[in-house]
Motif scaffolding. Structure first.
Motif, short mmCIF file in Angstrom:
data_model
loop_
_atom_site.label_atom_id
_atom_site.label_comp_id
_atom_site.label_asym_id
_atom_site.label_seq_id
_atom_site.Cartn_x
_atom_site.Cartn_y
_atom_site.Cartn_z
N UNK A 1 -1.18 16.58 -8.53
CA UNK A 1 -0.86 15.89 -9.77
C UNK A 1 -1.25 14.41 -9.67
N UNK A 2 -1.05 13.82 -8.51
CA UNK A 2 -1.45 12.42 -8.32
C UNK A 2 -2.96 12.27 -8.44
N UNK A 3 -3.69 13.24 -7.90
CA UNK A 3 -5.16 13.18 -7.99
C UNK A 3 -5.61 13.30 -9.44
N UNK A 4 -5.00 14.21 -10.19
CA UNK A 4 -5.35 14.38 -11.60
C UNK A 4 -4.97 13.15 -12.42
N UNK A 5 -3.99 12.40 -11.94
CA UNK A 5 -3.58 11.19 -12.64
C UNK A 5 -4.48 10.00 -12.32
N UNK A 6 -5.47 10.21 -11.47
CA UNK A 6 -6.43 9.16 -11.17
C UNK A 6 -6.21 8.43 -9.86
N UNK A 7 -5.26 8.89 -9.06
CA UNK A 7 -5.00 8.26 -7.77
C UNK A 7 -5.96 8.82 -6.72
N UNK A 8 -6.59 7.94 -5.97
CA UNK A 8 -7.46 8.36 -4.86
C UNK A 8 -6.54 8.73 -3.69
N UNK A 9 -6.20 10.00 -3.59
CA UNK A 9 -5.21 10.46 -2.62
C UNK A 9 -5.69 10.20 -1.19
N UNK A 10 -6.94 10.46 -0.91
CA UNK A 10 -7.44 10.26 0.45
C UNK A 10 -7.38 8.79 0.87
N UNK A 11 -7.78 7.91 -0.03
CA UNK A 11 -7.73 6.49 0.31
C UNK A 11 -6.30 6.01 0.48
N UNK A 12 -5.40 6.52 -0.36
CA UNK A 12 -3.99 6.14 -0.25
C UNK A 12 -3.41 6.57 1.10
N UNK A 13 -3.74 7.78 1.54
CA UNK A 13 -3.26 8.24 2.84
C UNK A 13 -3.83 7.40 3.97
N UNK A 14 -5.09 7.01 3.84
CA UNK A 14 -5.69 6.15 4.86
C UNK A 14 -4.93 4.84 4.94
N UNK A 15 -4.64 4.23 3.80
CA UNK A 15 -3.90 2.98 3.78
C UNK A 15 -2.52 3.12 4.42
N UNK A 16 -1.87 4.27 4.19
CA UNK A 16 -0.53 4.48 4.72
C UNK A 16 -0.52 4.55 6.24
N UNK A 17 -1.51 5.21 6.82
CA UNK A 17 -1.56 5.28 8.28
C UNK A 17 -2.02 3.96 8.88
N UNK A 18 -2.82 3.20 8.13
CA UNK A 18 -3.14 1.84 8.56
C UNK A 18 -1.87 0.99 8.60
#
Length: 339
Positions: free
Chosen positions: A223-240
């Motif tokens: 749902x987040x992806x369909x809402x326009x959120x770049x899920x992969x980039x967000x996860x990368x930022x979180x582990x950073x």
């Protein structure tokens, strides 16, 4: 012949019960109850410590020690809270702290002084977080497996760097920061750093788009992806972010111990996850609380201190911690089932 007139079309977007104001008020009320419950547990522990060992536990130096010890794992827990909120997990935080601490205390690094140690600790933590993030977000690896691999690799590299020996810090600026002369109004510098990280983490999670995206990814990634959120980039930022917190914690540990060891950060991953869970962060993702996580850290640190002052065995302490974790998870399941 007169054509039937269809009723006007209502294009007003509907608000689901989950997103309605009443539901938000209910969730906020539950969060307040949870916070008050944690404060009650912490107050009870302080009372127990004051009754069993009044002179030692309530001594100013002991309370400063409790807060200082909570600062290191507390910074790690702030990063872990973001990762769990997004539906992920990081089993490598303890190993990253160990690797960052030994890399930052090598003879070559100490030649660059205070700045060299701080920079190395932070950059090693961020680098490990970057590897985790790339493997999970863009490599498609399950967080459990990716961070478990980092756990093994970082521990092995830390052992290789130290050859099993303790690396003593000789930089005066770092050693002075851990001394009592560096206290400001009786507050250790490490506690101030922990407080600053906590405030930044709270603002980031509750008052920014980054925080809302983290919660959305943890609640429903598709749902987040369909809402326009770049899920992969967000996860990368979180582990950073998690890696950054590990780097800062490694520096605090260096200041606290005056050394770097490959055994640093042992079981930090379990303590951080446990503190976040009992604080109210949902293990399956979609809900996180920095305030609760910090209270969880303080509860566990206080338990450890009380057991140490009363000369109780560590195995009993671990049993008590395990019971608290189980109780917290059961409460979470009950809350989720009634939501």
């Amino acid at each position: 012949m007169t054509q039937p007139v269809s009723p006007p079309r209502d294009d007003t977007p509907k608000v689901s019960p989950v997103e309605g104001p009443s539901q938000w008020r209910t969730l906020a009320a539950r969060a307040d109850v949870r916070t008050l419950s944690l404060l009650g547990v912490l107050a009870a522990l302080i009372l127990i410590g004051g009754i069993t060992k009044p002179d030692e536990f309530l001594d100013t130096r002991n309370l400063q020690l409790v807060l200082t010890q909570a600062s290191v794992i507390g910074v790690v827990t702030v990063g872990m809270t973001f990762v769990i909120t997004s539906g992920g997990i990081d089993l490598s935080v303890g190993a990253i702290v160990a690797l960052a601490s030994v890399w930052a205390t090598t003879v070559a690094t100490q030649e660059y002084g205070f700045a060299g140690i701080l920079f190395t600790a932070v950059i090693v933590g961020v680098g490990c977080g970057l590897v985790n993030g790339l493997l999970i977000a863009y490599g498609g690896m399950v967080p459990f497996i990716a961070t478990l691999a980092m756990f093994a690799s970082a521990r092995g590299l830390a052992l290789q760097i130290t050859d099993g020996k303790t690396q003593i810090v000789t930089v005066e600026g770092v050693l002075d920061l851990g001394g009592r002369d560096a206290y400001i109004l009786g507050i250790p510098p490490l506690v101030m750093v922990f407080a600053l990280v906590t405030v930044i983490g709270w603002l980031l999670l509750n008052r920014t788009t980054f925080g809302r995206r983290s919660v959305a990814v943890g609640g429903n990634a598709e749902a987040a992806r369909l809402a326009g959120i770049d899920v992969r980039r967000q996860r990368l930022y979180l582990y950073l972010l998690s890696g950054l917190c590990c780097g800062v914690a490694a520096f605090l540990l260096i200041v606290l111990s005056g050394s770097g060891q490959n055994t640093n950060g042992n079981l930090y991953e379990l303590d951080a996850i446990a503190a976040a869970i009992i604080g109210g962060t949902l293990l399956s993702g979609g809900r996180g609380t920095i305030t609760g996580s910090v209270l969880g850290v303080l509860i566990f640190t206080t338990i450890t201190n009380i057991f140490a002052l009363n000369n109780l065995q560590s195995d009993v302490q671990q049993i008590a911690k395990g019971a608290i974790i189980v109780a917290a998870v059961l409460v979470q399941r009950r809350t989720a089932s009634t939501t």
